[in-house]
Design a protein around this motif. Structure first.
Motif, mmCIF file in Angstrom:
data_model
loop_
_atom_site.group_PDB
_atom_site.id
_atom_site.type_symbol
_atom_site.label_atom_id
_atom_site.label_comp_id
_atom_site.label_asym_id
_atom_site.label_seq_id
_atom_site.Cartn_x
_atom_site.Cartn_y
_atom_site.Cartn_z
ATOM 1 N N ALA A 13 -39.012 -17.046 13.279
ATOM 2 C CA ALA A 13 -38.414 -15.732 13.016
ATOM 3 C C ALA A 13 -36.953 -15.882 13.379
ATOM 4 O O ALA A 13 -36.607 -16.221 14.511
ATOM 5 N N THR A 14 -36.117 -15.702 12.383
ATOM 6 C CA THR A 14 -34.675 -15.910 12.546
ATOM 7 C C THR A 14 -33.937 -14.755 11.909
ATOM 8 O O THR A 14 -34.361 -14.238 10.880
ATOM 9 N N PHE A 15 -32.857 -14.367 12.539
ATOM 10 C CA PHE A 15 -32.003 -13.322 11.962
ATOM 11 C C PHE A 15 -30.572 -13.823 12.099
ATOM 12 O O PHE A 15 -30.107 -14.087 13.206
ATOM 13 N N GLN A 17 -26.430 -13.450 11.016
ATOM 14 C CA GLN A 17 -25.423 -12.535 10.470
ATOM 15 C C GLN A 17 -24.031 -13.127 10.611
ATOM 16 O O GLN A 17 -23.731 -13.762 11.624
ATOM 17 N N SER A 35 -33.570 -2.731 19.377
ATOM 18 C CA SER A 35 -34.875 -3.415 19.293
ATOM 19 C C SER A 35 -35.423 -3.714 20.685
ATOM 20 O O SER A 35 -36.623 -3.580 20.933
ATOM 21 N N GLU A 161 -26.720 -16.254 15.151
ATOM 22 C CA GLU A 161 -28.110 -16.474 14.740
ATOM 23 C C GLU A 161 -29.046 -16.165 15.905
ATOM 24 O O GLU A 161 -28.827 -16.651 17.012
ATOM 25 N N VAL A 173 -37.380 -10.118 17.190
ATOM 26 C CA VAL A 173 -36.569 -10.585 16.055
ATOM 27 C C VAL A 173 -37.088 -9.963 14.741
ATOM 28 O O VAL A 173 -36.302 -9.566 13.885
ATOM 29 N N VAL A 174 -38.409 -9.828 14.618
ATOM 30 C CA VAL A 174 -38.967 -9.189 13.419
ATOM 31 C C VAL A 174 -38.538 -7.709 13.402
ATOM 32 O O VAL A 174 -38.144 -7.174 12.365
ATOM 33 N N LYS A 177 -34.973 -7.300 12.236
ATOM 34 C CA LYS A 177 -34.828 -7.521 10.793
ATOM 35 C C LYS A 177 -35.217 -6.278 10.001
ATOM 36 O O LYS A 177 -34.707 -6.033 8.917
ATOM 37 N N GLN A 178 -36.159 -5.506 10.562
ATOM 38 C CA GLN A 178 -36.668 -4.336 9.829
ATOM 39 C C GLN A 178 -35.932 -3.050 10.183
ATOM 40 O O GLN A 178 -36.057 -2.051 9.491
#
Ligand code: ADP
Ligand code: MG
Length: 183
Positions: A13-15, A17, A35, A161, A173-174, A177-178
């Motif tokens: 799980a990666t985010f 930007q 979050s 990251e 992290v999920v 992302k949402q």
């Protein structure tokens, strides 16, 4: 990497930007704050370990500052360069929790953090944010999230990251992302 952990494929799980200026880094840090606050509301006794990795001047302290202030801290967030660790009492959803912000750059020995009595900070409800975890040479408790900051071509550009390193970290992290970005 943090020296003792590699993300497992099942945890992927990666985010990532790209931040063109500090205000965008601040906005990403506040997004993570939302979050984290959400997750701590669901599991009030939990503790999260977050590493902040990148060269000198990459923006690790700046990110930590915006994250801690994004969780409602109204005071100054100084770099823990000389103290190694600064604590912050935070409140969210009528819960109290603690953030410990570390900068291990000046440690002369990988175990200096233990000798200073910091091990207990890894159990309290809240989270630890650790700059220069590699200075502890793999002696720190496992990380849940790794944050990598890299300078871009232009002076104020940074690539940031967030990588999950545990199931707990993956949930956060999920979530980020949402989660819609507040503007
Ligand atoms: N997009 C950006 N994100 C974070 N910091 C930025 C950005 N653009 C410029 N800066 C500046 O870069 C410097 C980063 O310093 P600092 O956060 O202390 O770095 P580190 O803790 O990684 O050594 C600060 O002066 C900050 O204002
Ligand atoms: Mg710093």
């Amino acid at each position: 990497m943090t020296g003792n952990q590699t993300p497992q494929a099942s945890l992927k799980a990666t985010f990532k930007q790209y931040c063109r200026q500090e205000a965008e880094t601040a906005s990403l840090a506040k997004h993570l704050a939302a979050s984290l606050a959400h997750w701590m509301g669901l599991t009030p006794e939990a503790h999260i370990n977050i590493s902040l990795e990148g060269d000198l001047g990459a923006g690790k302290t700046t990110f930590a500052r915006h994250l801690i202030q994004g969780l409602g801290y109204g005071g100054k967030v100084k770099s823990p360069t000389y103290t190694l660790c600064e604590p912050y009492e935070l409140q969210s959803n009528q819960q109290t929790f603690t953030a410990h912000h570390f900068d291990l750059y000046r440690m002369r020995d990988p175990l200096e953090w233990q000798e200073a009595g910091f091990a207990e900070h890894f159990d309290v409800p809240g989270f630890c944010l650790i700059e220069w975890p590699e200075k502890a040479e793999g002696t720190l408790p496992a990380f849940d999230i790794q944050i990598l900051l890299t300078a871009g071509l232009q002076e104020n550009e940074r690539s940031i990251e967030l990588n999950a390193l545990s199931e707990k970290g993956k949930k956060i992290v999920v979530d980020i992302k949402q989660r819609p970005i507040d503007t």
